[in-house]
Write a protein that holds these residues in place. Structure first.
Motif, PDB file in Angstrom:
ATOM      1  N   ARG A   1     -12.173   1.495   4.330  1.00 60.22           N
ATOM      2  CA  ARG A   1     -12.159   2.732   3.547  1.00 60.22           C
ATOM      3  C   ARG A   1     -12.285   3.931   4.487  1.00 60.22           C
ATOM      4  O   ARG A   1     -12.974   3.882   5.490  1.00 60.22           O
ATOM      5  CB  ARG A   1     -13.304   2.720   2.545  1.00 60.22           C
TER       6      ARG A   1
ATOM      7  N   VAL B   1       0.867  -1.195   0.000  1.00 65.89           N
ATOM      8  CA  VAL B   1       0.000   0.000   0.000  1.00 65.89           C
ATOM      9  C   VAL B   1       0.889   1.226   0.000  1.00 65.89           C
ATOM     10  O   VAL B   1       1.893   1.294   0.741  1.00 65.89           O
ATOM     11  CB  VAL B   1      -0.926   0.009   1.232  1.00 65.89           C
ATOM     12  N   GLU B   2       0.516   2.213  -0.817  1.00 71.96           N
ATOM     13  CA  GLU B   2       1.270   3.460  -0.883  1.00 71.96           C
ATOM     14  C   GLU B   2       0.386   4.631  -0.462  1.00 71.96           C
ATOM     15  O   GLU B   2      -0.763   4.738  -0.893  1.00 71.96           O
ATOM     16  CB  GLU B   2       1.792   3.701  -2.305  1.00 71.96           C
ATOM     17  N   ILE B   3       0.936   5.475   0.386  1.00 70.25           N
ATOM     18  CA  ILE B   3       0.247   6.692   0.809  1.00 70.25           C
ATOM     19  C   ILE B   3       1.238   7.855   0.724  1.00 70.25           C
ATOM     20  O   ILE B   3       2.458   7.630   0.657  1.00 70.25           O
ATOM     21  CB  ILE B   3      -0.299   6.573   2.252  1.00 70.25           C
ATOM     22  N   GLN B   4       0.719   9.086   0.711  1.00 73.03           N
ATOM     23  CA  GLN B   4       1.572  10.256   0.557  1.00 73.03           C
ATOM     24  C   GLN B   4       1.381  11.210   1.741  1.00 73.03           C
ATOM     25  O   GLN B   4       0.247  11.527   2.125  1.00 73.03           O
ATOM     26  CB  GLN B   4       1.251  11.014  -0.740  1.00 73.03           C
TER      27      GLN B   4
ATOM     28  N   TYR C   1      -7.918   6.667   1.600  1.00 71.31           N
ATOM     29  CA  TYR C   1      -7.607   6.856   3.002  1.00 71.31           C
ATOM     30  C   TYR C   1      -7.491   8.348   3.337  1.00 71.31           C
ATOM     31  O   TYR C   1      -7.298   9.199   2.451  1.00 71.31           O
ATOM     32  CB  TYR C   1      -6.300   6.131   3.363  1.00 71.31           C
TER      33      TYR C   1
ATOM     34  N   LYS D   1       5.572   3.536   1.341  1.00 73.10           N
ATOM     35  CA  LYS D   1       5.059   2.207   0.958  1.00 73.10           C
ATOM     36  C   LYS D   1       5.188   1.264   2.148  1.00 73.10           C
ATOM     37  O   LYS D   1       6.250   1.188   2.760  1.00 73.10           O
ATOM     38  CB  LYS D   1       5.832   1.652  -0.234  1.00 73.10           C
TER      39      LYS D   1
ATOM     40  N   ASN E   1       6.396   9.723  -0.555  1.00 73.89           N
ATOM     41  CA  ASN E   1       5.662   8.489  -0.828  1.00 73.89           C
ATOM     42  C   ASN E   1       6.101   7.408   0.170  1.00 73.89           C
ATOM     43  O   ASN E   1       7.281   7.082   0.277  1.00 73.89           O
ATOM     44  CB  ASN E   1       5.928   8.019  -2.260  1.00 73.89           C
TER      45      ASN E   1
ATOM     46  N   GLN F   1      -9.697  13.498  -3.658  1.00 79.08           N
ATOM     47  CA  GLN F   1      -8.463  12.748  -3.835  1.00 79.08           C
ATOM     48  C   GLN F   1      -8.784  11.340  -4.347  1.00 79.08           C
ATOM     49  O   GLN F   1      -9.916  10.866  -4.256  1.00 79.08           O
ATOM     50  CB  GLN F   1      -7.714  12.656  -2.502  1.00 79.08           C
ATOM     51  N   ASP F   2      -7.761  10.722  -4.909  1.00 81.78           N
ATOM     52  CA  ASP F   2      -7.900   9.358  -5.436  1.00 81.78           C
ATOM     53  C   ASP F   2      -7.661   8.310  -4.352  1.00 81.78           C
ATOM     54  O   ASP F   2      -8.128   7.172  -4.472  1.00 81.78           O
ATOM     55  CB  ASP F   2      -6.929   9.142  -6.598  1.00 81.78           C
ATOM     56  N   SER F   3      -6.922   8.658  -3.326  1.00 80.22           N
ATOM     57  CA  SER F   3      -6.609   7.693  -2.274  1.00 80.22           C
ATOM     58  C   SER F   3      -7.861   7.379  -1.461  1.00 80.22           C
ATOM     59  O   SER F   3      -8.664   8.270  -1.169  1.00 80.22           O
ATOM     60  CB  SER F   3      -5.519   8.265  -1.355  1.00 80.22           C
TER      61      SER F   3
END
Length: 455
Positions: free
Chosen positions: A93, A38-41, A224, A81, A79, A220-222
């Motif tokens: 979600r 999983v990747e978050i920013q 989370y 991961k 970023n 946003q696309d994420s």
């Protein structure tokens, strides 16, 4: 079974190599797992490093593998991961990701917080009924959007509502609504209020901040919600600004609260205490007065009620009298008779020249008065004085007869034809008499005037 020395050396070398590779991967933050990465920013990771743990509600379920900065000017980010090593864990979600620290000087780790169930109390209205899974909407960027779902609804009495929220509920019953937010990236205000709305045939829970200010939201696309960490320097800077503001506030308060102001406030409080004590005494006396006068007040109310009843009866009697046809006819007949009398008397008096008669009587009275004064001044002869007095007395008798005649006129009924004719004759004679008396008084007055001039 015996192994050769070469086999043993090779086996040891292989085990050492596996341990070395595992150690390197551990140091670099990579885990031996086939789970999805999983990747978050973040805008700032505040010192988070690869290999840091990933926790859900205090339980370690994964590990951070890579942290790569992406520099794009003002839109730069980091970023992160990570991998969930526990196959039974599924990230819900709209879960919140934040960087936390274990203890004061402990290591940093990535904390995952699933959407929390929130509670709100809404006044109950029979027109609007909420149910489980009804949408929750909120005003975002000047537009209402669905941000969550209702988990459960319960009807409770106002007395069961917490004290901090009871003032917002005016109805006897209220909805206790449990809901959760499932819109990623939405940071909820600390204090919110809500109400039930209806759109077409659907019911919704509409929430907002206390001052109804729209919440800023960037799509946003994420899936989370990222909660940026707070650096110690930023925290200290905010503390410094807060202290500076507090110092300025204290200075203004000290400028306002001078010694004189404090003395006035103390005096005002003392006056308020004295006024409160006097008010309590006055209210006590008022209560005693009301208690002692209760019998008189009840008696007065009884008398007022009796007077009201009597007035009602009087009104009813008057209405009955006015409604009597015979009474109305009698009143109309009396009014007609008075009207005819007035008209006939006016005709008679107009024919007799009543105005001229009144003027003659006035002139006669003035002449007789002047004659009497002249007599008293010009002579002291009692015999002459007596003769003149007799003459004046005779004139007064004649005037009395005139007055009697006028009184007779007032008593005569003009509606009778014979009496009307007699009335006209009497009035005519009265006019002639007053005219003659006027001439006689004028001559007599002139003679006495001449007599006064001679003496």
């Amino acid at each position: 079974m015996k192994f050769s020395s070469s086999f043993k050396v090779g086996l040891l070398t292989l085990i050492a190599l596996i341990l070395l590779i595992g150690t390197v991967l551990k140091v670099k933050g990579r885990a031996f797992s086939s789970a999805e990465r999983v990747e978050i920013q973040f805008k700032d990771v505040n010192g988070l490093r690869p290999g840091a743990g990933v926790q859900i509600m205090g339980l370690k379920v994964g590990q951070v593998e890579e942290i790569i900065p992406v520099v794009k000017g003002e839109e730069s980010y980091v970023n992160v991961k990570f991998v969930i090593t526990d196959p039974n864990v599924v990230i819900p979600r709209a879960s919140s990701f934040s960087i936390q620290q274990s203890g004061i000087i402990g290591e940093l780790f990535l904390e995952i917080t699933p959407p929390r169930v929130l509670t709100i109390y809404v006044p109950m209205n029979d027109k609007y009924l909420l149910d489980k899974n009804d949408p929750v909407e909120m005003k975002l960027n000047d537009k209402y959007e669905n941000v969550g779902l209702i988990k459960s609804v319960e009807v409770i009495s106002r007395e069961s509502i917490p004290y901090t929220q009871k003032n917002n509920i005016k109805t006897k019953y209220a909805y206790k609504i449990n809901y959760f937010i499932n819109l990623p990236g939405l940071i909820m205000p600390e204090f919110i209020k809500g109400r039930v709305v209806k759109e077409k045939s659907d019911y919704k829970l509409r929430i907002s901040s206390i001052d109804d200010t729209p919440v800023a939201y960037k799509k946003q696309d994420s899936p989370y919600t990222i909660i940026e960490p707070m650096r110690l320097s930023d925290f200290m800077d905010w503390q410094y600004k807060a202290a500076e503001t507090l110092t300025e506030t204290n200075k203004k308060v000290n400028d306002i609260l001078t010694d004189e102001t404090i003395a006035d406030l103390k005096k005002t409080i003392a006056n308020l205490d004295a006024l409160t004590a006097k008010s309590n005494v006055t209210l006590g006396k008022v209560d005693e007065l009301l208690d002692s006068s209760r019998a008189d007040i009840d008696k007065l109310l009884t008398m007022t009620q009796q007077a009201t009843d009597d007035f009602s009866k009087l009104s009813a009697n008057i209405n009955e009298i006015i409604g009597d046809k015979q009474f109305k006819q009698t009143m109309l007949s009396t009014a007609d008779s008075v009207d005819k009398l007035a008209k006939n008397l006016n005709k008679v008096m107009d024919a007799a020249d009543a105005e001229q008669t009144g003027k003659n009587l006035k002139i006669i009275a003035e002449n007789l008065s002047e004659i009497s004064v002249s007599i008293n001044e010009i002579t002291k002869d009692e015999k002459l004085k007596k003769q003149i007095t007799d003459a004046i007395t005779n004139a007064n008798c004649a005037m009395s007869e005139v007055a009697t005649a006028l009184e007779t006129v007032n008593k005569v009924n003009p509606s009778n034809a014979n009496q009307a004719s007699d009335l006209e004759q009497i009035v005519s004679d009265t006019v002639v008499t007053t005219s003659n008396l006027r001439k006689f008084s004028e001559k007599l007055n002139k003679r006495f005037l001449l007599f006064r001039l001679l003496f």
